[in-house]
Design a protein around this motif. Structure first.
Motif, PDB file in Angstrom:
ATOM      1  N   PRO A  11       1.063  -1.288   0.469  1.00  0.00           N
ATOM      2  CA  PRO A  11      -0.049  -0.043  -0.026  1.00  0.00           C
ATOM      3  C   PRO A  11       0.718   1.330   0.113  1.00  0.00           C
ATOM      4  O   PRO A  11       0.818   2.386  -1.049  1.00  0.00           O
ATOM      5  CB  PRO A  11      -0.444  -0.024   0.879  1.00  0.00           C
ATOM      6  N   GLY A  12       1.993   1.457   0.963  1.00  0.00           N
ATOM      7  CA  GLY A  12       2.937   2.303   1.176  1.00  0.00           C
ATOM      8  C   GLY A  12       3.568   2.904  -0.487  1.00  0.00           C
ATOM      9  O   GLY A  12       3.673   3.707  -1.022  1.00  0.00           O
ATOM     10  N   PHE A  30       9.795  -1.717  -7.600  1.00  0.00           N
ATOM     11  CA  PHE A  30       9.796  -2.498  -7.846  1.00  0.00           C
ATOM     12  C   PHE A  30       9.449  -3.194  -6.467  1.00  0.00           C
ATOM     13  O   PHE A  30       9.902  -3.437  -5.537  1.00  0.00           O
ATOM     14  CB  PHE A  30      11.544  -3.174  -7.854  1.00  0.00           C
ATOM     15  N   LYS A  32       8.400  -7.512  -5.804  1.00  0.00           N
ATOM     16  CA  LYS A  32       8.955  -9.186  -5.480  1.00  0.00           C
ATOM     17  C   LYS A  32       8.383  -9.808  -6.304  1.00  0.00           C
ATOM     18  O   LYS A  32       8.799 -10.927  -6.820  1.00  0.00           O
ATOM     19  CB  LYS A  32      10.398  -9.073  -4.459  1.00  0.00           C
ATOM     20  N   ARG A 102      -7.672  -5.707   2.321  1.00  0.00           N
ATOM     21  CA  ARG A 102      -6.054  -5.172   1.718  1.00  0.00           C
ATOM     22  C   ARG A 102      -5.822  -5.183   0.085  1.00  0.00           C
ATOM     23  O   ARG A 102      -5.962  -4.515  -0.563  1.00  0.00           O
ATOM     24  CB  ARG A 102      -4.839  -5.660   2.360  1.00  0.00           C
ATOM     25  N   PHE A 124      14.615  -6.836  -4.977  1.00  0.00           N
ATOM     26  CA  PHE A 124      15.639  -6.267  -4.344  1.00  0.00           C
ATOM     27  C   PHE A 124      16.553  -6.961  -3.453  1.00  0.00           C
ATOM     28  O   PHE A 124      16.342  -7.103  -2.634  1.00  0.00           O
ATOM     29  CB  PHE A 124      15.039  -4.054  -3.128  1.00  0.00           C
ATOM     30  N   SER A 153      10.130   0.815   0.721  1.00  0.00           N
ATOM     31  CA  SER A 153       8.899   0.944   1.026  1.00  0.00           C
ATOM     32  C   SER A 153       8.164  -1.009   1.461  1.00  0.00           C
ATOM     33  O   SER A 153       7.568  -1.455   0.551  1.00  0.00           O
ATOM     34  CB  SER A 153       7.914   1.064  -0.102  1.00  0.00           C
ATOM     35  N   LYS A 159      14.912  -4.543   3.393  1.00  0.00           N
ATOM     36  CA  LYS A 159      16.590  -4.273   3.294  1.00  0.00           C
ATOM     37  C   LYS A 159      17.120  -3.494   3.133  1.00  0.00           C
ATOM     38  O   LYS A 159      18.294  -3.258   3.148  1.00  0.00           O
ATOM     39  CB  LYS A 159      17.032  -5.732   1.712  1.00  0.00           C
ATOM     40  N   GLY A 293       6.834   3.416   5.078  1.00  0.00           N
ATOM     41  CA  GLY A 293       5.801   2.778   5.747  1.00  0.00           C
ATOM     42  C   GLY A 293       6.311   1.463   7.110  1.00  0.00           C
ATOM     43  O   GLY A 293       6.984   2.281   7.844  1.00  0.00           O
ATOM     44  N   ASP A 294       6.492   0.561   6.609  1.00  0.00           N
ATOM     45  CA  ASP A 294       7.200  -0.405   7.685  1.00  0.00           C
ATOM     46  C   ASP A 294       8.428  -0.543   7.822  1.00  0.00           C
ATOM     47  O   ASP A 294       8.821  -1.368   8.954  1.00  0.00           O
ATOM     48  CB  ASP A 294       6.721  -2.158   7.911  1.00  0.00           C
ATOM     49  N   PRO A 301       0.098  -4.242  15.124  1.00  0.00           N
ATOM     50  CA  PRO A 301      -0.956  -3.780  14.258  1.00  0.00           C
ATOM     51  C   PRO A 301      -2.545  -3.389  15.651  1.00  0.00           C
ATOM     52  O   PRO A 301      -3.182  -3.549  15.284  1.00  0.00           O
ATOM     53  CB  PRO A 301      -1.836  -4.901  13.265  1.00  0.00           C
ATOM     54  N   GLU A 305      -3.103   1.118  13.048  1.00  0.00           N
ATOM     55  CA  GLU A 305      -2.316   2.568  12.453  1.00  0.00           C
ATOM     56  C   GLU A 305      -1.396   1.358  11.228  1.00  0.00           C
ATOM     57  O   GLU A 305      -1.246   2.532  10.491  1.00  0.00           O
ATOM     58  CB  GLU A 305      -1.531   2.656  13.463  1.00  0.00           C
ATOM     59  N   GLY A 306      -0.521   0.911  11.222  1.00  0.00           N
ATOM     60  CA  GLY A 306       0.354   0.304  10.357  1.00  0.00           C
ATOM     61  C   GLY A 306       0.064   1.309   8.832  1.00  0.00           C
ATOM     62  O   GLY A 306       0.586   1.547   8.372  1.00  0.00           O
ATOM     63  N   VAL A 307      -0.995   0.287   8.662  1.00  0.00           N
ATOM     64  CA  VAL A 307      -1.477   1.270   6.722  1.00  0.00           C
ATOM     65  C   VAL A 307      -1.603   2.704   6.671  1.00  0.00           C
ATOM     66  O   VAL A 307      -1.335   3.141   6.236  1.00  0.00           O
ATOM     67  CB  VAL A 307      -2.218  -0.556   6.048  1.00  0.00           C
ATOM     68  N   ASN A 308      -2.547   2.669   7.342  1.00  0.00           N
ATOM     69  CA  ASN A 308      -2.550   4.755   7.609  1.00  0.00           C
ATOM     70  C   ASN A 308      -1.730   5.060   7.321  1.00  0.00           C
ATOM     71  O   ASN A 308      -1.146   6.257   6.621  1.00  0.00           O
ATOM     72  CB  ASN A 308      -3.390   4.679   8.871  1.00  0.00           C
TER      73      ASN A 308
HETATM   74  C1  LIG Z   1      -1.681  -9.428  11.375  1.00  0.00           C
HETATM   75  C2  LIG Z   1      -1.889  -8.039  10.724  1.00  0.00           C
HETATM   76  C3  LIG Z   1      -2.893  -7.362  10.855  1.00  0.00           C
HETATM   77  C4  LIG Z   1      -2.669  -6.374  10.123  1.00  0.00           C
HETATM   78  N1  LIG Z   1      -4.356  -5.326  10.888  1.00  0.00           N
HETATM   79  C5  LIG Z   1      -3.370  -4.113  10.035  1.00  0.00           C
HETATM   80  C6  LIG Z   1      -4.894  -2.984  10.479  1.00  0.00           C
HETATM   81  O1  LIG Z   1      -6.284  -3.690  11.211  1.00  0.00           O
HETATM   82  N2  LIG Z   1      -4.913  -2.136  10.597  1.00  0.00           N
HETATM   83  C7  LIG Z   1      -3.906  -1.176  10.035  1.00  0.00           C
HETATM   84  O2  LIG Z   1      -3.577  -0.323   9.445  1.00  0.00           O
HETATM   85  N3  LIG Z   1      -2.647  -2.150   9.686  1.00  0.00           N
HETATM   86  C8  LIG Z   1      -2.444  -3.695  10.183  1.00  0.00           C
HETATM   87  N4  LIG Z   1      -1.851  -4.378   9.424  1.00  0.00           N
HETATM   88  C9  LIG Z   1       0.094  -3.398   8.846  1.00  0.00           C
HETATM   89  C10 LIG Z   1      -0.411  -3.686   7.738  1.00  0.00           C
HETATM   90  O3  LIG Z   1      -0.806  -4.572   7.163  1.00  0.00           O
HETATM   91  C11 LIG Z   1       0.476  -3.206   7.547  1.00  0.00           C
HETATM   92  O4  LIG Z   1       1.537  -1.460   8.391  1.00  0.00           O
HETATM   93  C12 LIG Z   1       0.743  -2.214   6.187  1.00  0.00           C
HETATM   94  O5  LIG Z   1       0.874  -3.133   4.695  1.00  0.00           O
HETATM   95  C13 LIG Z   1       2.393  -1.423   5.402  1.00  0.00           C
HETATM   96  O6  LIG Z   1       2.227  -1.253   4.822  1.00  0.00           O
HETATM   97  P1  LIG Z   1       3.851  -0.978   3.644  1.00  0.00           P
HETATM   98  O7  LIG Z   1       3.744  -0.292   2.354  1.00  0.00           O
HETATM   99  O8  LIG Z   1       5.052  -0.373   4.213  1.00  0.00           O
HETATM  100  O9  LIG Z   1       4.332  -2.687   3.406  1.00  0.00           O
HETATM  101  P2  LIG Z   1       3.805  -4.464   3.671  1.00  0.00           P
HETATM  102  O10 LIG Z   1       1.958  -4.361   3.489  1.00  0.00           O
HETATM  103  O11 LIG Z   1       4.686  -5.037   4.047  1.00  0.00           O
HETATM  104  O12 LIG Z   1       4.627  -3.941   1.622  1.00  0.00           O
HETATM  105  C14 LIG Z   1       5.797  -3.973   1.377  1.00  0.00           C
HETATM  106  C15 LIG Z   1       5.838  -5.110   0.041  1.00  0.00           C
HETATM  107  O13 LIG Z   1       7.468  -5.242   0.083  1.00  0.00           O
HETATM  108  C16 LIG Z   1       7.655  -6.491  -1.150  1.00  0.00           C
HETATM  109  N5  LIG Z   1       9.016  -6.542  -0.811  1.00  0.00           N
HETATM  110  C17 LIG Z   1       9.403  -7.287   0.298  1.00  0.00           C
HETATM  111  N6  LIG Z   1      10.905  -6.951  -0.128  1.00  0.00           N
HETATM  112  C18 LIG Z   1      11.140  -6.613  -0.872  1.00  0.00           C
HETATM  113  C19 LIG Z   1      12.161  -7.015  -1.671  1.00  0.00           C
HETATM  114  N7  LIG Z   1      13.302  -7.141  -1.307  1.00  0.00           N
HETATM  115  N8  LIG Z   1      12.224  -6.586  -2.890  1.00  0.00           N
HETATM  116  C20 LIG Z   1      11.050  -6.291  -3.784  1.00  0.00           C
HETATM  117  N9  LIG Z   1       9.879  -6.060  -3.136  1.00  0.00           N
HETATM  118  C21 LIG Z   1       9.473  -6.657  -1.837  1.00  0.00           C
HETATM  119  C22 LIG Z   1       6.239  -7.017  -0.300  1.00  0.00           C
HETATM  120  O14 LIG Z   1       6.291  -7.998  -1.145  1.00  0.00           O
HETATM  121  C23 LIG Z   1       5.458  -5.872  -0.164  1.00  0.00           C
HETATM  122  O15 LIG Z   1       4.296  -6.308  -1.437  1.00  0.00           O
HETATM  123  C24 LIG Z   1      -1.649  -5.724  10.151  1.00  0.00           C
HETATM  124  C25 LIG Z   1      -0.738  -6.418   9.979  1.00  0.00           C
HETATM  125  C26 LIG Z   1      -0.607  -8.010   9.987  1.00  0.00           C
HETATM  126  C27 LIG Z   1       1.059  -8.658  10.003  1.00  0.00           C
END
Ligand SMILES: Cc1cc2nc3c(=O)[nH]c(=O)nc-3n(C[C@H](O)[C@H](O)[C@H](O)COP(=O)(O)OP(=O)(O)OC[C@H]3O[C@@H](n4cnc5c(N)ncnc54)[C@H](O)[C@@H]3O)c2cc1C
Length: 373
Positions: A11-12, A30, A32, A102, A124, A153, A159, A293-294, A301, A305-308
Motif C-alpha cells: 500500500p505504501g 519494483f 518482488k 487489503r 531488491f 517501502s 533490506k 511504511g513498515d 497491529p 495504524e500500520g497501513v494508515n
Molecule cells: C496480522 C496483521 C494484521 C494487521 N492489521 C492491520 C490493521 O487492521 N490495520 C492496519 O492499519 N494495519 C494492519 N496491519 C499492518 C499493515 O498490514 C502494514 O502496516 C502495511 O501493510 C504496511 O504497508 P507497507 O506498504 O509499508 O508494507 P507491506 O504491506 O509489507 O508491503 C511491502 C511490499 O514490499 C515487497 N517487498 C518486500 N521485500 C522486497 C524486496 N526485497 N524487493 C522488492 N519488493 C519487496 C513485499 O512483497 C510487499 O508487497 C496488520 C499486519 C499484520 C501482520
C-alpha cells in the motif's frame, strides 16, 4: 529528483508511486511478488480520516474508496472469555474509520498507475551508493539500474533499511494463528449474527480471539497468544485436524459462542509472529535514500495504524517534494514529519498490546473505547 526507485509495491509504495506519477516524476516500483498476493498480508483494514484517507483524497481516489469501503465494518464488540460484553457499538455506518480489504485497496491504487511503472518479480538485493550520490540498485534476477533516489517501502523486513541504519526488528511477545471461517452468510449465520459486521475481540490475560468480517463473506480470526518466539513452530507442524484440536484445547474454558470461530475454521491458515521496530528510532538523513511504511516504523497491529501510516508517509513525502527543492532538505523535512506522526502511533500500538494481553484486558479495552466515544 529525476529518476526514482520505489522498492516494494505494498500500500505504501503504490500510494507513493501514484502521487509521484500525478506530479510528473519519473519513477519505477519494483515488487518482488507477482502482484497477485495482496490478500496474504492482513485482511480488512480500517482507513482513518486523519491519516490514511488524506493521500486517497490527494490522489482523487476518495470517491472510489468510499464506494468500496464498508462503513458498517466499524462495528465493534469486546468480550471476555465468558462472553461478557464490555463494549459494543454497532454504529450508524457513517464513521471516520471505514474498512476495506487489503487486496481491494492495493488494486484500487494500482489501477491508476501506468503499468509500465511497476515491475513485478523484481526482488531488491543490494545497492551501492556512488560518489555522486546516485545509487546502483541490484535485483536478484540479475537486473541492475542507477537511480538518483531510492525509497524503501519493502515492509517489515526491509533490506533497504540496512543501508541507512543498523537496527533489527524485535519480537513483541505475541504470535497468532490466523484462521478463516468461510461463506458465513450461508453456512454460519449464527456466528455472523454474533460477530456482527465488524470486529469482535475476545480477550483474557495472555490470549485473544480477534475476529473481523472481511468483504469476501469470510470472518478472519487472529487466534492470538502471548508466547515465546519459538513456540509457534509447534503449531506449524500440526495437521489441520490436530491444529483445530490444539486451538480448542488452548481455549477450552472459553464461552461456546467464541469456540465456534475455531470449530468452523477452514483449511486456510497462516502463522504470524508480531514484530516491531524500536519506537521512535531514526537514522542520519541520506540525500538519496529514505524509507516509508513498515520499513521505517514497523509497529504491532493493535492500534490499526500500520497501513494508515504507510499511506500517510507517501503523502508526507510528496508534500516535502512540493515544498522544497534540494533532495537533502526534502528528505530531512519528510523524515522529521514522518517520525513525529509514526512514533505516536507506534507508542499507541504498544500500549494497546499491553492492554489487550493483560489481566482484565476486556474491561481495560472496553473502558478505553468508551472513553473515546
Ligand atoms: C496480522 C496483521 C494484521 C494487521 N492489521 C492491520 C490493521 O487492521 N490495520 C492496519 O492499519 N494495519 C494492519 N496491519 C499492518 C499493515 O498490514 C502494514 O502496516 C502495511 O501493510 C504496511 O504497508 P507497507 O506498504 O509499508 O508494507 P507491506 O504491506 O509489507 O508491503 C511491502 C511490499 O514490499 C515487497 N517487498 C518486500 N521485500 C522486497 C524486496 N526485497 N524487493 C522488492 N519488493 C519487496 C513485499 O512483497 C510487499 O508487497 C496488520 C499486519 C499484520 C501482520
Amino acid at each position: 529528483m529525476n529518476h526514482i526507485a520505489i522498492i516494494g509495491g505494498g500500500p505504501g509504495g503504490l500510494m507513493l508511486g501514484l502521487l509521484l506519477q500525478q506530479r510528473g516524476y519519473n519513477f519505477t516500483i519494483f515488487e518482488k511478488s507477482d502482484g497477485q498476493n495482496h490478500q496474504s498480508q492482513g485482511g480488512s483494514l480500517d482507513i482513518h480520516g486523519d491519516t490514511g484517507q488524506i493521500p486517497l483524497k490527494e490522489a482523487g481516489l476518495i470517491d472510489a474508496f468510499n464506494k468500496l469501503a464498508r462503513f458498517e465494518g466499524e462495528d465493534t464488540k469486546i468480550v471476555d472469555s465468558t462472553g461478557q460484553i464490555y463494549y459494543e457499538d454497532y454504529g450508524d455506518g457513517e464513521g471516520e474509520r471505514p474498512e476495506i480489504d487489503r487486496g481491494e485497496l492495493c488494486d484500487l491504487i494500482r489501477s491508476h498507475i501506468n503499468t509500465t511503472s511497476i515491475k513485478y518479480g523484481y526482488e531488491f538485493e543490494s545497492l551501492e551508493q556512488l560518489a555522486n550520490g546516485n545509487c546502483e540498485v541490484a535485483f536478484s534476477n540479475g537486473y541492475r539500474e542507477q537511480f538518483d533516489y531510492v525509497i524503501g517501502s519493502d515492509g517489515a523486513f526491509s533490506k533497504v533499511r540496512s543501508y541507512l541504519v543498523d537496527v533489527d526488528v524485535e519480537y513483541t511477545g505475541i504470535s497468532m494463528v490466523e484462521i478463516n471461517v468461510e461463506d458465513v452468510k450461508q453456512q454460519h449465520p449464527n456466528l455472523l449474527e454474533y460477530n456482527k459486521n465488524g470486529k469482535m475481540m475476545a480477550l483474557e490475560a495472555d490470549k485473544g480471539l480477534l475476529a473481523q468480517l472481511n468483504g469476501d463473506d469470510k470472518i478472519k480470526v487472529y487466534v492470538s497468544y502471548r508466547m515465546a518466539e519459538a513456540e509457534l513452530d509447534d503449531y506449524k507442524q500440526l495437521s489441520q485436524e490436530a491444529l483445530r484440536n490444539q486451538l480448542l484445547s488452548d481455549f477450552e474454558q472459553w464461552d461456546e459462542e467464541l469456540l465456534n470461530y475455531i470449530r468452523h475454521m477452514s483449511n486456510e491458515v497462516l502463522f504470524r509472529r508480531i514484530y516491531r521496530l524500536p519506537i521512535g528510532f531514526n537514522w542520519e538523513t541520506n540525500q538519496s535514500i529514505t524509507l516509508i511504511g513498515d520499513a521505517a516504523h514497523l509497529m504491532s497491529p493493535f492500534a490499526g495504524e500500520g497501513v494508515n501510516m504507510a499511506l500517510y508517509d507517501a503523502y508526507l513525502f510528496v508534500k516535502a517534494l512540493d515544498e522544497y527543492t534540494d533532495d537533502m532538505t526534502i528528505t530531512k523535512k519528510y523524515e522529521q514529519a514522518m517520525n513525529e506522526v509514526s512514533s505516536n502511533s507506534a507508542q499507541a500500538s504498544q500500549e494497546n498490546l499491553e492492554r489487550m494481553f493483560s489481566e482484565d484486558a476486556a474491561k481495560k479495552l472496553g473502558d478505553m473505547f468508551t472513553s473515546m466515544d
